[in-house]
Design a protein around this motif. Sequence first.
Motif, mmCIF file in Angstrom:
data_model
loop_
_atom_site.group_PDB
_atom_site.id
_atom_site.type_symbol
_atom_site.label_atom_id
_atom_site.label_comp_id
_atom_site.label_asym_id
_atom_site.label_seq_id
_atom_site.Cartn_x
_atom_site.Cartn_y
_atom_site.Cartn_z
ATOM 1 N N ALA A 15 0.837 -1.193 0.000
ATOM 2 C CA ALA A 15 0.000 0.000 0.000
ATOM 3 C C ALA A 15 0.874 1.245 0.000
ATOM 4 O O ALA A 15 1.943 1.274 0.617
ATOM 5 N N GLY A 16 0.396 2.275 -0.684
ATOM 6 C CA GLY A 16 1.096 3.554 -0.688
ATOM 7 C C GLY A 16 2.449 3.445 -1.358
ATOM 8 O O GLY A 16 2.592 2.986 -2.496
ATOM 9 N N MET A 17 3.471 3.874 -0.611
ATOM 10 C CA MET A 17 4.830 3.802 -1.129
ATOM 11 C C MET A 17 5.314 2.363 -1.259
ATOM 12 O O MET A 17 6.265 2.086 -1.987
ATOM 13 N N GLY A 18 4.660 1.413 -0.569
ATOM 14 C CA GLY A 18 5.012 0.008 -0.736
ATOM 15 C C GLY A 18 4.748 -0.486 -2.146
ATOM 16 O O GLY A 18 5.482 -1.335 -2.667
ATOM 17 N N ALA A 19 3.687 0.037 -2.799
ATOM 18 C CA ALA A 19 3.423 -0.343 -4.192
ATOM 19 C C ALA A 19 4.516 0.167 -5.115
ATOM 20 O O ALA A 19 4.895 -0.511 -6.082
ATOM 21 N N LEU A 20 5.033 1.362 -4.830
ATOM 22 C CA LEU A 20 6.135 1.884 -5.650
ATOM 23 C C LEU A 20 7.398 1.050 -5.464
ATOM 24 O O LEU A 20 8.139 0.801 -6.422
ATOM 25 N N ILE A 21 7.651 0.593 -4.225
ATOM 26 C CA ILE A 21 8.812 -0.271 -3.983
ATOM 27 C C ILE A 21 8.643 -1.607 -4.697
ATOM 28 O O ILE A 21 9.608 -2.178 -5.228
ATOM 29 N N ALA A 22 7.400 -2.130 -4.736
ATOM 30 C CA ALA A 22 7.165 -3.390 -5.446
ATOM 31 C C ALA A 22 7.429 -3.259 -6.936
ATOM 32 O O ALA A 22 7.873 -4.208 -7.584
ATOM 33 N N GLY A 23 7.164 -2.084 -7.494
ATOM 34 C CA GLY A 23 7.427 -1.884 -8.907
ATOM 35 C C GLY A 23 8.821 -1.426 -9.225
ATOM 36 O O GLY A 23 9.151 -1.224 -10.399
ATOM 37 N N SER A 26 4.727 6.766 -13.045
ATOM 38 C CA SER A 26 4.632 6.754 -14.507
ATOM 39 C C SER A 26 5.861 6.106 -15.131
ATOM 40 O O SER A 26 5.753 5.372 -16.118
ATOM 41 N N ARG A 27 7.033 6.349 -14.542
ATOM 42 C CA ARG A 27 8.261 5.732 -15.062
ATOM 43 C C ARG A 27 8.264 4.226 -14.843
ATOM 44 O O ARG A 27 8.729 3.452 -15.690
ATOM 45 N N VAL A 28 7.734 3.784 -13.719
ATOM 46 C CA VAL A 28 7.737 2.353 -13.406
ATOM 47 C C VAL A 28 6.693 1.600 -14.223
ATOM 48 O O VAL A 28 6.948 0.503 -14.736
ATOM 49 N N ILE A 88 -2.186 8.820 -14.484
ATOM 50 C CA ILE A 88 -1.785 8.651 -13.087
ATOM 51 C C ILE A 88 -2.504 9.671 -12.205
ATOM 52 O O ILE A 88 -3.020 9.338 -11.131
ATOM 53 N N ASP A 89 -2.558 10.918 -12.649
ATOM 54 C CA ASP A 89 -3.259 11.942 -11.873
ATOM 55 C C ASP A 89 -4.740 11.622 -11.739
ATOM 56 O O ASP A 89 -5.334 11.844 -10.674
ATOM 57 N N GLN A 90 -5.334 11.106 -12.782
ATOM 58 C CA GLN A 90 -6.748 10.774 -12.734
ATOM 59 C C GLN A 90 -7.011 9.582 -11.824
ATOM 60 O O GLN A 90 -8.003 9.559 -11.075
ATOM 61 N N TYR A 126 -1.663 -3.028 -15.671
ATOM 62 C CA TYR A 126 -1.322 -1.627 -15.436
ATOM 63 C C TYR A 126 0.161 -1.353 -15.644
ATOM 64 O O TYR A 126 0.572 -0.208 -15.805
ATOM 65 N N GLY A 127 0.977 -2.410 -15.621
ATOM 66 C CA GLY A 127 2.417 -2.253 -15.817
ATOM 67 C C GLY A 127 3.202 -2.134 -14.530
ATOM 68 O O GLY A 127 4.412 -1.896 -14.574
ATOM 69 N N LEU A 128 2.530 -2.333 -13.383
ATOM 70 C CA LEU A 128 3.234 -2.211 -12.106
ATOM 71 C C LEU A 128 4.122 -3.419 -11.838
ATOM 72 O O LEU A 128 5.196 -3.286 -11.234
#
Length: 331
Positions: free
Chosen positions: A175-183, A235-237, A245-247, A263-265
Amino acid sequence: FFFSLLTFDTFRNPPSTMVRHHLPPFLLATLALSLSDTSAFTTPNHHGSIPSTTRQSRSSSVALSVYRSPIMMPTQEPLVPYRAPGSTYDQFIGLQSRQLRDRKLWIARYIDEDAANSIISSLLYLQSESDKEDIKLYLNIPGANLRPALAIYDALAELKADGCKISTTNIALCAGMGALIAGAGTKGMRYSLPNARYLLQKTGMDQVFQGQATDIALEVRNIKKWNEKINGEISRVTGQSMERIDQDLKRDFYLSSEEAVRYGLIDEVLLPMPNKRQPPSEVGVDLGSFQSGNEQKYQGENPPPTEEQQGKPAAGMLRTTDDDDPKIAKA
């Protein structure tokens, strides 16, 4: 002061002397109440001391009132055997330390400053051991603070820039920043279990901010700036556009494992392998020959003839040479 003198006089003189003084009844009642803390029917002797039976009863009552804490199971990290390279014996080490020796790191907690320091130090240690072998991260991150999570994200980017491949696997929730770390893992090595989920959301304040109105406005402006930066990293990941992404992140954006792939994550969902049958072989399976080169029973195409085919009688019958029809065995 009067009651103090009366109590002192009571311990000096025996009870018979007290009766001769003809004390008033209310003083006698007060004296009985003052002695009631020892026992309801025990009075001091002529030496002014309390009998030993009273002391034993009080001590036993105190002993019975002692509370014993329940026996608890140990909560320390499980120990597993491990044999160090070049050693001739095994030793017990922590389970996480043993998995760290296999270059497997579990991140299953809320990420704050302490968690970020521990994770980054473990990553740097694994890189110092070998920068050519893969690092496997197993993630279950219910949330994270902004700055510690970005520090881990930057550390992963630095390791990938140095040539180290990083595999990420979501086992429950990121969740949150954890999803960014997963990607943030290496492309093609970002996995997820079938029932795992992802939550993309905008960041907020780590704690309540108080101060002047201008300071609060500066803090809000800073948060908006960081949200735009995080949207750029997502967006880069994922490869999605900034507009989408904003939407999507106007509200909490949940993704299943299959949706995260689209989604590409992440890159792949780990599914159980079906039971695979043995592929048909053109060469017949040899069930008879193991290590010996001699031909055994049922090995060749033509099995050896049976006793009836060889003209031998069955067990319990004797061979005969007469021409009787039907043939009768003779004893």
